[in-house]
Design an enzyme around this catalytic site. Structure first.
Site, short mmCIF file in Angstrom:
data_model
loop_
_atom_site.label_atom_id
_atom_site.label_comp_id
_atom_site.label_asym_id
_atom_site.label_seq_id
_atom_site.Cartn_x
_atom_site.Cartn_y
_atom_site.Cartn_z
CE LYS A 114 -2.12 2.66 2.88
NZ LYS A 114 -1.95 3.91 2.09
CB CYS A 124 12.38 7.32 10.59
SG CYS A 124 13.48 6.37 9.54
P1 NAD Z 1 1.72 7.36 8.78
O1 NAD Z 1 1.78 6.44 9.92
O2 NAD Z 1 0.77 8.48 8.82
O3 NAD Z 1 1.41 6.58 7.43
C1 NAD Z 1 2.22 5.52 6.96
C2 NAD Z 1 1.39 4.61 6.08
O4 NAD Z 1 0.39 3.99 6.88
C3 NAD Z 1 0.65 5.33 4.95
O5 NAD Z 1 0.71 4.52 3.79
C4 NAD Z 1 -0.78 5.40 5.48
O6 NAD Z 1 -1.75 5.44 4.47
C5 NAD Z 1 -0.88 4.09 6.25
N1 NAD Z 1 -1.91 4.05 7.28
C6 NAD Z 1 -2.45 5.08 7.98
N2 NAD Z 1 -3.36 4.62 8.87
C7 NAD Z 1 -3.39 3.28 8.75
C8 NAD Z 1 -4.11 2.23 9.41
N3 NAD Z 1 -4.97 2.48 10.39
N4 NAD Z 1 -3.86 0.95 9.03
C9 NAD Z 1 -2.95 0.67 8.07
N5 NAD Z 1 -2.27 1.62 7.41
C10 NAD Z 1 -2.47 2.91 7.74
O7 NAD Z 1 3.22 7.89 8.59
P2 NAD Z 1 3.75 8.96 7.54
O8 NAD Z 1 3.29 10.31 7.98
O9 NAD Z 1 3.46 8.50 6.16
O10 NAD Z 1 5.33 8.82 7.75
C11 NAD Z 1 6.01 9.49 8.74
C12 NAD Z 1 6.32 8.56 9.92
O11 NAD Z 1 6.99 7.40 9.45
C13 NAD Z 1 7.27 9.20 10.91
O12 NAD Z 1 6.84 8.93 12.22
C14 NAD Z 1 8.60 8.49 10.63
O13 NAD Z 1 9.48 8.49 11.71
C15 NAD Z 1 8.15 7.13 10.24
N6 NAD Z 1 9.18 6.46 9.40
C16 NAD Z 1 9.89 5.42 9.94
C17 NAD Z 1 10.90 4.81 9.18
C18 NAD Z 1 11.70 3.67 9.73
O14 NAD Z 1 12.31 2.94 8.95
N7 NAD Z 1 11.76 3.46 11.04
C19 NAD Z 1 11.15 5.24 7.88
C20 NAD Z 1 10.39 6.29 7.38
C21 NAD Z 1 9.40 6.89 8.15
#
Ligand code: NAD
Length: 481
Positions: A176, A285
């Site tokens: 997704k 992140c």
């Molecule tokens: P987010 O959690 O808002 O969204 C991430 C993904 O999850 C999107 O595709 C979104 O559509 C999906 N999503 C949202 N709600 C959901 C649900 N209830 N069930 C399943 N999927 C759902 O995060 P974001 O704003 O896209 O990204 C930023 C965050 O990601 C920051 O906190 C960052 O630190 C973290 N991040 C972590 C890493 C890592 O490798 N540790 C890498 C990149 C980003």
């Protein structure tokens, strides 16, 4: 510059597939629309999952010798390299990031496939001695169907990071993409679709997280979840996944600290601070969002960091500016709100602290807070923007306590010329990775993941491959021995 199609599709069971609903994708640098994409529905998610299930159960990915998967993965890498320039342009327009960084994402994506191609025919079990009368060994079976949920900050490289080992181990995958930045991933999947994998092996859908994402992660057809994103979403997914006890890899947020001792090489330190907090507009992140500086050099370092931040060029990703926009108006509002709270709590914004008011896109000023204390929100909460919190310390003991004093634990850094001190700190830092004298040292070959609220499981490196298999032990009684 490449022409960008005005409408993009999902990829399900080997076919590009439209939907009656659409999402608009905007350019963060101009706030103008770039294109629309078919917004996947729950029915699309169901089709994608069933296609992946069929593919996984057919054995088409595992029946041939593992060398077949090596060939597929190497072919995918070649196809990705061939679209790197076009894909970089698309990713830069939809995401706001520098064009050169967008291109690096595609090259990194190709590298993941090359790296895991090298492992696809080496997933070897062990033989366990049980004495006469028995033979015992382990097999590594693929999990089956892997559901992978990708965030918008590095959509192409993060997608490849999980997809490559999943395919190397013989899994079928439903991905997704994020609503804010899904188009570069379509270019990536188009390249992958040229490599001749069976239909259903790779499916890509772009839908709302709370609807389609949540449907995916609570579905019985899913054997494994790989989630990269924010802590609240990760927690919600874990609750959904609990219904069917689906094993998960959680790559979540961070509040990572660099510790700069008085003997740190100043040039190395400054270069690391610049990339650590301003690369990708701080939307990383593992960003260096806290800088802990020993008191003797505190004033000098604050001054140098502020001068560096104020000297950054600010502009569009396509012009390769040092500081590019953040991804959306909502993201910018959140960053500004956290900065306001920090100022109310007494943190001093030596530079920045607010958005550029005169720009059409979503540009946050490069921001440096000084005299931050450990209890302030800016020392505890993830900002996900170009905002650095600088904190003084006196002793090694104190530095470790501050660095470990959040609920996160993704990466940490130590800057010193004293190897023993670097190693003492490394052992005591509560994080999945420690950088010594260079932030973001490491690469696709080095295991990556968090402790605490930063998540669990590891991506990258050889270790990650074992998240995509299950161990089966075979215990045999031999008659006549
Ligand atoms: P987010 O959690 O808002 O969204 C991430 C993904 O999850 C999107 O595709 C979104 O559509 C999906 N999503 C949202 N709600 C959901 C649900 N209830 N069930 C399943 N999927 C759902 O995060 P974001 O704003 O896209 O990204 C930023 C965050 O990601 C920051 O906190 C960052 O630190 C973290 N991040 C972590 C890493 C890592 O490798 N540790 C890498 C990149 C980003």
């Amino acid at each position: 510059m490449y022409p960008i199609a005005s409408h993009w599709l999902n990829y399900i069971d080997g076919q590009w597939s439209d939907s009656s609903q659409r999402l608009t994708v905007n350019n963060p640098g101009t706030a103008e629309p770039v294109a629309t994409i078919a917004q996947a529905t729950v029915a699309d998610a169901e089709r994608a999952l069933l296609a992946a299930r069929r593919c996984a159960d057919s054995g088409l990915l595992t029946r041939a010798r593992p060398a077949q998967r090596v060939t597929w993965l190497l072919r995918i890498a070649e196809e990705i390299r061939a679209v790197a320039d076009e894909g970089a342009w698309v990713l830069c327009q939809e995401n706001g990031k520098r064009l050169s960084d967008a291109r690096d994402e595609f090259i990194e994506a190709a590298r993941y496939f090359e790296y895991y191609a090298g492992m696809a025919d080496k997933i070897e079990g062990t033989s366990i001695p049980l004495g006469n009368g028995y033979m015992d060994f382990t097999l590594y079976d693929p999990m089956g169907v892997s559901a992978q949920i990708v965030p918008w900050n590095f959509p192409v490289s993060i997608c490849a990071r999980s997809l490559a080992p999943a395919l190397a181990a013989g899994n079928a995958v439903v991905i997704k993409s994020p609503e804010l930045s899904p188009l570069g991933m379509c270019v990536l999947i188009r390249a992958i679709a040229n490599a001749g994998l069976p239909d259903g092996a790779v499916n890509l859908i772009c839908g709302r997280g709370r609807e389609v994402g949540s449907y995916l992660v609570s579905h019985r057809a899913v054997d494994q979840i790989v989630f990269t994103g924010s802590v609240p979403t990760g927690q919600s997914i874990l609750r959904d996944a609990a219904q069917h006890a689906i094993p998960s890899v959680m790559e979540l947020g961070g509040k990572s600290a660099a510790i700069a001792f008085a003997d740190a090489d100043r040039e190395q330190l400054l270069a690391s601070v610049q990339s650590g907090i301003f690369f990708n507009a701080g939307q990383v992140c593992s960003a260096m969002s806290r800088l802990l500086v020993q008191r003797e050099i505190y004033e000098d370092v604050v001054e140098a960091v502020v001068a560096m931040a104020e000297g950054l060029s600010v502009g569009l990703g396509q012009d390769n500016a040092d500081l590019t926009p953040v991804v959306s108006a909502g993201q910018l509002t959140g960053i500004e709100a956290l900065c306001r709270r920090a100022i109310e709590e007494g943190a001093v914004a030596v530079t920045g602290g607010e958005a550029f008011a005169d720009r059409a896109g979503h540009f946050m000023r490069p921001t440096v807070f000084r005299d931050v204390t450990a209890d302030m929100c800016i020392a505890q909460e993830e900002v996900f923007g170009p905002v650095l919190a600088i904190m003084p310390f006196d002793t090694e003991e104190q530095a470790i306590a501050i660095a470990n004093g959040t609920e996160f634990g993704l990466v940490a850094g130590v800057f010193t010329q004293d190897i023993s001190r670097a190693m003492r700190c490394t052992r005591r830092l509560k994080s999945g990775q420690v950088f010594v004298n260079e932030w973001y040292a490491g690469g696709i070959e080095t295991p990556f993941g968090g402790v605490g609220l930063s998540g669990f499981g590891r991506e990258k490196g050889q270790e990650a491959l074992y998240s995509y298999v299950r161990t089966k032990n075979v215990a045999i009684r031999i008659a006549g021995e």
